[in-house]
Design a protein around this motif. Sequence first.
Motif, PDB file in Angstrom:
ATOM      1  N   PHE A  12       0.817  -1.216   0.000  1.00 19.82           N
ATOM      2  CA  PHE A  12       0.000   0.000   0.000  1.00 19.82           C
ATOM      3  C   PHE A  12       0.852   1.269   0.000  1.00 19.82           C
ATOM      4  O   PHE A  12       0.680   2.150   0.832  1.00 19.82           O
ATOM      5  N   ASP A  13       1.787   1.351  -0.950  1.00 23.17           N
ATOM      6  CA  ASP A  13       2.694   2.493  -1.034  1.00 23.17           C
ATOM      7  C   ASP A  13       2.564   3.165  -2.392  1.00 23.17           C
ATOM      8  O   ASP A  13       3.369   2.893  -3.282  1.00 23.17           O
ATOM      9  N   PRO A  14       1.558   4.018  -2.570  1.00 28.17           N
ATOM     10  CA  PRO A  14       0.552   4.449  -1.613  1.00 28.17           C
ATOM     11  C   PRO A  14      -0.754   3.664  -1.768  1.00 28.17           C
ATOM     12  O   PRO A  14      -0.949   2.914  -2.718  1.00 28.17           O
ATOM     13  N   PHE A  15      -1.653   3.894  -0.830  1.00 29.06           N
ATOM     14  CA  PHE A  15      -3.002   3.339  -0.847  1.00 29.06           C
ATOM     15  C   PHE A  15      -3.793   4.090  -1.916  1.00 29.06           C
ATOM     16  O   PHE A  15      -3.886   5.309  -1.884  1.00 29.06           O
ATOM     17  N   THR A  16      -4.366   3.342  -2.874  1.00 26.82           N
ATOM     18  CA  THR A  16      -5.068   3.955  -4.008  1.00 26.82           C
ATOM     19  C   THR A  16      -6.580   3.804  -3.862  1.00 26.82           C
ATOM     20  O   THR A  16      -7.066   3.063  -3.006  1.00 26.82           O
ATOM     21  N   ARG A  17      -7.290   4.467  -4.755  1.00 29.39           N
ATOM     22  CA  ARG A  17      -8.750   4.293  -4.787  1.00 29.39           C
ATOM     23  C   ARG A  17      -9.115   2.864  -5.202  1.00 29.39           C
ATOM     24  O   ARG A  17     -10.175   2.358  -4.836  1.00 29.39           O
ATOM     25  N   GLY A  18      -8.245   2.202  -5.941  1.00 37.14           N
ATOM     26  CA  GLY A  18      -8.450   0.793  -6.268  1.00 37.14           C
ATOM     27  C   GLY A  18      -8.393  -0.073  -5.015  1.00 37.14           C
ATOM     28  O   GLY A  18      -9.225  -0.965  -4.825  1.00 37.14           O
ATOM     29  N   HIS A  19      -7.417   0.197  -4.146  1.00 38.38           N
ATOM     30  CA  HIS A  19      -7.344  -0.511  -2.863  1.00 38.38           C
ATOM     31  C   HIS A  19      -8.607  -0.251  -2.050  1.00 38.38           C
ATOM     32  O   HIS A  19      -9.193  -1.176  -1.471  1.00 38.38           O
ATOM     33  N   LEU A  20      -9.015   1.008  -2.011  1.00 39.20           N
ATOM     34  CA  LEU A  20     -10.212   1.383  -1.255  1.00 39.20           C
ATOM     35  C   LEU A  20     -11.447   0.673  -1.807  1.00 39.20           C
ATOM     36  O   LEU A  20     -12.301   0.215  -1.041  1.00 39.20           O
ATOM     37  N   ASP A  21     -11.533   0.536  -3.102  1.00 37.84           N
ATOM     38  CA  ASP A  21     -12.642  -0.169  -3.725  1.00 37.84           C
ATOM     39  C   ASP A  21     -12.692  -1.630  -3.244  1.00 37.84           C
ATOM     40  O   ASP A  21     -13.764  -2.145  -2.931  1.00 37.84           O
ATOM     41  N   VAL A  22     -11.543  -2.277  -3.162  1.00 41.53           N
ATOM     42  CA  VAL A  22     -11.482  -3.655  -2.661  1.00 41.53           C
ATOM     43  C   VAL A  22     -11.918  -3.701  -1.199  1.00 41.53           C
ATOM     44  O   VAL A  22     -12.668  -4.587  -0.788  1.00 41.53           O
ATOM     45  N   VAL A  23     -11.467  -2.734  -0.403  1.00 41.08           N
ATOM     46  CA  VAL A  23     -11.854  -2.675   1.013  1.00 41.08           C
ATOM     47  C   VAL A  23     -13.372  -2.545   1.144  1.00 41.08           C
ATOM     48  O   VAL A  23     -14.001  -3.263   1.932  1.00 41.08           O
ATOM     49  N   VAL A  24     -13.963  -1.643   0.394  1.00 41.13           N
ATOM     50  CA  VAL A  24     -15.412  -1.432   0.470  1.00 41.13           C
ATOM     51  C   VAL A  24     -16.153  -2.723   0.130  1.00 41.13           C
ATOM     52  O   VAL A  24     -17.104  -3.110   0.819  1.00 41.13           O
ATOM     53  N   GLN A  25     -15.719  -3.412  -0.913  1.00 35.06           N
ATOM     54  CA  GLN A  25     -16.359  -4.671  -1.291  1.00 35.06           C
ATOM     55  C   GLN A  25     -16.171  -5.738  -0.216  1.00 35.06           C
ATOM     56  O   GLN A  25     -17.116  -6.417   0.177  1.00 35.06           O
ATOM     57  N   ALA A  26     -14.948  -5.897   0.262  1.00 38.56           N
ATOM     58  CA  ALA A  26     -14.631  -6.952   1.237  1.00 38.56           C
ATOM     59  C   ALA A  26     -15.308  -6.705   2.580  1.00 38.56           C
ATOM     60  O   ALA A  26     -15.695  -7.651   3.269  1.00 38.56           O
ATOM     61  N   PRO A 149      -7.694  12.481  -1.025  1.00 33.87           N
ATOM     62  CA  PRO A 149      -7.028  13.783  -0.861  1.00 33.87           C
ATOM     63  C   PRO A 149      -5.814  13.743   0.069  1.00 33.87           C
ATOM     64  O   PRO A 149      -4.790  14.370  -0.227  1.00 33.87           O
ATOM     65  N   ARG A 150      -5.899  13.001   1.178  1.00 35.47           N
ATOM     66  CA  ARG A 150      -4.744  12.917   2.097  1.00 35.47           C
ATOM     67  C   ARG A 150      -3.547  12.256   1.442  1.00 35.47           C
ATOM     68  O   ARG A 150      -2.411  12.662   1.651  1.00 35.47           O
ATOM     69  N   VAL A 151      -3.796  11.203   0.662  1.00 37.91           N
ATOM     70  CA  VAL A 151      -2.698  10.524  -0.029  1.00 37.91           C
ATOM     71  C   VAL A 151      -2.112  11.446  -1.097  1.00 37.91           C
ATOM     72  O   VAL A 151      -0.891  11.539  -1.243  1.00 37.91           O
ATOM     73  N   ALA A 152      -2.964  12.160  -1.823  1.00 30.69           N
ATOM     74  CA  ALA A 152      -2.485  13.100  -2.847  1.00 30.69           C
ATOM     75  C   ALA A 152      -1.579  14.157  -2.210  1.00 30.69           C
ATOM     76  O   ALA A 152      -0.508  14.479  -2.755  1.00 30.69           O
ATOM     77  N   LYS A 153      -1.980  14.669  -1.066  1.00 31.74           N
ATOM     78  CA  LYS A 153      -1.178  15.675  -0.353  1.00 31.74           C
ATOM     79  C   LYS A 153       0.165  15.078   0.074  1.00 31.74           C
ATOM     80  O   LYS A 153       1.212  15.702  -0.079  1.00 31.74           O
ATOM     81  N   ALA A 154       0.142  13.858   0.601  1.00 34.19           N
ATOM     82  CA  ALA A 154       1.379  13.194   1.041  1.00 34.19           C
ATOM     83  C   ALA A 154       2.320  12.951  -0.145  1.00 34.19           C
ATOM     84  O   ALA A 154       3.539  13.122  -0.022  1.00 34.19           O
ATOM     85  N   LEU A 155       1.757  12.579  -1.278  1.00 32.29           N
ATOM     86  CA  LEU A 155       2.576  12.361  -2.475  1.00 32.29           C
ATOM     87  C   LEU A 155       3.214  13.666  -2.930  1.00 32.29           C
ATOM     88  O   LEU A 155       4.409  13.705  -3.264  1.00 32.29           O
ATOM     89  N   LEU A 156       2.420  14.732  -2.953  1.00 32.47           N
ATOM     90  CA  LEU A 156       2.927  16.044  -3.353  1.00 32.47           C
ATOM     91  C   LEU A 156       4.059  16.484  -2.424  1.00 32.47           C
ATOM     92  O   LEU A 156       5.096  16.975  -2.886  1.00 32.47           O
ATOM     93  N   GLU A 157       3.869  16.287  -1.121  1.00 35.99           N
ATOM     94  CA  GLU A 157       4.921  16.640  -0.154  1.00 35.99           C
ATOM     95  C   GLU A 157       6.168  15.803  -0.388  1.00 35.99           C
ATOM     96  O   GLU A 157       7.285  16.302  -0.306  1.00 35.99           O
ATOM     97  N   HIS A 158       5.985  14.527  -0.691  1.00 33.93           N
ATOM     98  CA  HIS A 158       7.132  13.640  -0.900  1.00 33.93           C
ATOM     99  C   HIS A 158       7.960  14.073  -2.118  1.00 33.93           C
ATOM    100  O   HIS A 158       9.187  14.121  -2.046  1.00 33.93           O
ATOM    101  N   VAL A 159       7.293  14.379  -3.220  1.00 33.93           N
ATOM    102  CA  VAL A 159       8.036  14.741  -4.434  1.00 33.93           C
ATOM    103  C   VAL A 159       8.617  16.146  -4.337  1.00 33.93           C
ATOM    104  O   VAL A 159       9.532  16.500  -5.101  1.00 33.93           O
TER     105      VAL A 159
END
Length: 161
Positions: A12-26, A149-159
Amino acid sequence: MTMRKAVYPGTFDPFTRGHLDVVVQAATLFDELVVSVLHNPNKRPWFDVATRMDLIRDAVSSIDNVRVDSFEGLLVDYYRRESFACVVRGVRNELDFQAELAMAHVNRSLAEDLRIVFIPTSSVYGFVSSSLVKDVALHGGDVSQFVTPRVAKALLEHVSL
């Protein structure tokens, strides 16, 4: 009545909306779903385990029966130690399925009682991978459609470092 607890392990580096979709289903299939971040010293993640866990907690905060954990070592050892009923694996496409099936066979050879459920992502996320998201972020692209949004912010900070 026994509680059905499943684990959705990954880097999960990073956690994507695809991962979230699997979580919601599971989450609809089990009493408790544990999204567990793998600490793998062989990989070079952008975010440490604690940060990845925090980003996932934020993404799944509205889903009552989901919690976030981490582990290192073999999945089968963690599976037994935590008494999971099932391992959840998300698949985006045929290539994912082939790789996941091979890993499932290895894990089943180590623990015959291990049960695995493959959950395909919704088609809109079929191309989204953590690697792709990092590549887009690295080159200044907008990742907001692929991550929270939190992951997007973290990615922006990282780069920006």
